[in-house]
Design an enzyme around this catalytic site. Sequence first.
Site, mmCIF file in Angstrom:
data_model
loop_
_atom_site.group_PDB
_atom_site.id
_atom_site.type_symbol
_atom_site.label_atom_id
_atom_site.label_comp_id
_atom_site.label_asym_id
_atom_site.label_seq_id
_atom_site.Cartn_x
_atom_site.Cartn_y
_atom_site.Cartn_z
ATOM 1 N N GLU A 65 0.930 -1.201 -0.049
ATOM 2 C CA GLU A 65 -0.020 0.008 -0.241
ATOM 3 C C GLU A 65 0.919 1.355 -0.113
ATOM 4 O OE1 GLU A 65 -2.585 3.305 0.254
ATOM 5 O OE2 GLU A 65 -3.011 0.928 -0.435
ATOM 6 N N ARG B 249 -20.224 15.993 -0.378
ATOM 7 C CA ARG B 249 -20.527 14.795 0.514
ATOM 8 C C ARG B 249 -20.468 15.487 1.870
ATOM 9 N NH1 ARG B 249 -18.791 9.766 -2.207
ATOM 10 N NH2 ARG B 249 -17.783 10.169 -3.992
#
Length: 427
Positions: free
Chosen positions: A36, A196
């Site tokens: 990652e 959002r």
Amino acid sequence: MSGSTKLEYAIIGGGISGMVLALALHQRGLSVTVYESAAQFGEIGAGVGFTENVVQAMHVCHDGIHEVFEGICTHNQWPSKEHIWFDVYDASGEDAASEHIFGVPSNFGSAGIHRARFLDGLIQMMPEGMALNSKRFESAEKGTDGRWKIKFVDGSTATADAVIGCDGIKSSVRRWMYGEDHPCTAPTYTYKYAYRALIPMEDAIGAIGEERAMNCTMLMGPGAHVLTFPVDHGRICNMVAFVTSKDDWPDHHKLTRSAHHSDAQRDFQGFSRDVHKLLALVKDDLDVWAIFHLGDNPLPHYNKSSVVLVGDAAHATSPHHGAGAGMCVEDSAVLAELLALPEVRDARSIEKAFAVYNEVRRERDNFVVQSSAHQGEAYEFLAPGIGKDFDRIKKEMMTRNARITDVDIRKICDDARDALRAKLGEA
């Protein structure tokens, strides 16, 4: 019986698709490491919905993934809405209440989750040492032994028999596979952006009433629309307010920009009182999220040698079908079932497995990308030949949704395994 446990798979990217696939492969006894790029694992704190096809895919991948989902998912809160995906309202009347138009039926109903909590649950399932942070993919080189030497931006390296790119819409693996100049390397702006917000449920109820706040709701209007649904077991109302714009996005390297809640109020001028009451609950300073996708330049193929792309790295979509994350889970189910075949034991058979995965997944994934873009237009009365014809809008929604949800994921996986066995047998 599983595929060769001696083969090593490198998954680039530790989001939902990377973690789901890693757990699915590990469950089948395969060796996998997740790399990652971020210093720690994390997802944006927004809601996402899953449908019945995704639940099937979770069970194929790993029953524990479904248990995580069940532990955090939130359905419509009213029993009468158990078999409604969401209710549609016409919110285009200024200084008026939104008018209920129709409900979209679904045997599964609505199931919203908080992305970050879902990822947290997946991370807790991961064996220690199987995932490494701060490893940003730079390139890969295949050695004479058929194995890949992976180079990371920090100068470190790793080796693996196969590389699986799960690194999202701005995928570095996709860029390496196709090159900087290929049209599919960079996602394109859909000329839609979104505000959002996660709103305490009691505040949302005060603004728009229990029925709309506690159940999945679509508020449609000209050139914009608002979607709300409950998450966190009904304690939070997730709101996404989409706007269509004629202006280019200022910086394609950044998917967000700063805004003020007054910008959102201005974008929704002419919309119903309900919309403006919701927007009034948003904090003063907020982010605007650009909606990019890979719909304008779909990938010619997901695989190259023993490298393959999964999830948003292969088919990033706009969110208007609520199916993007679900396709990531479906991808993982199919790929895990292929790689677990005992016949997959070397680089040649991995390449064939990736080729079958590409053949099985690309048409379905690309349908979702294209159809999602169409649906985003329909929600805002912009779809050619449909406009504000609510009967046509409902028919389109139900037909397109059925193509996504009414499938047998186990059969798709079984057919893929049969296709791979046939391909290996030909050799």
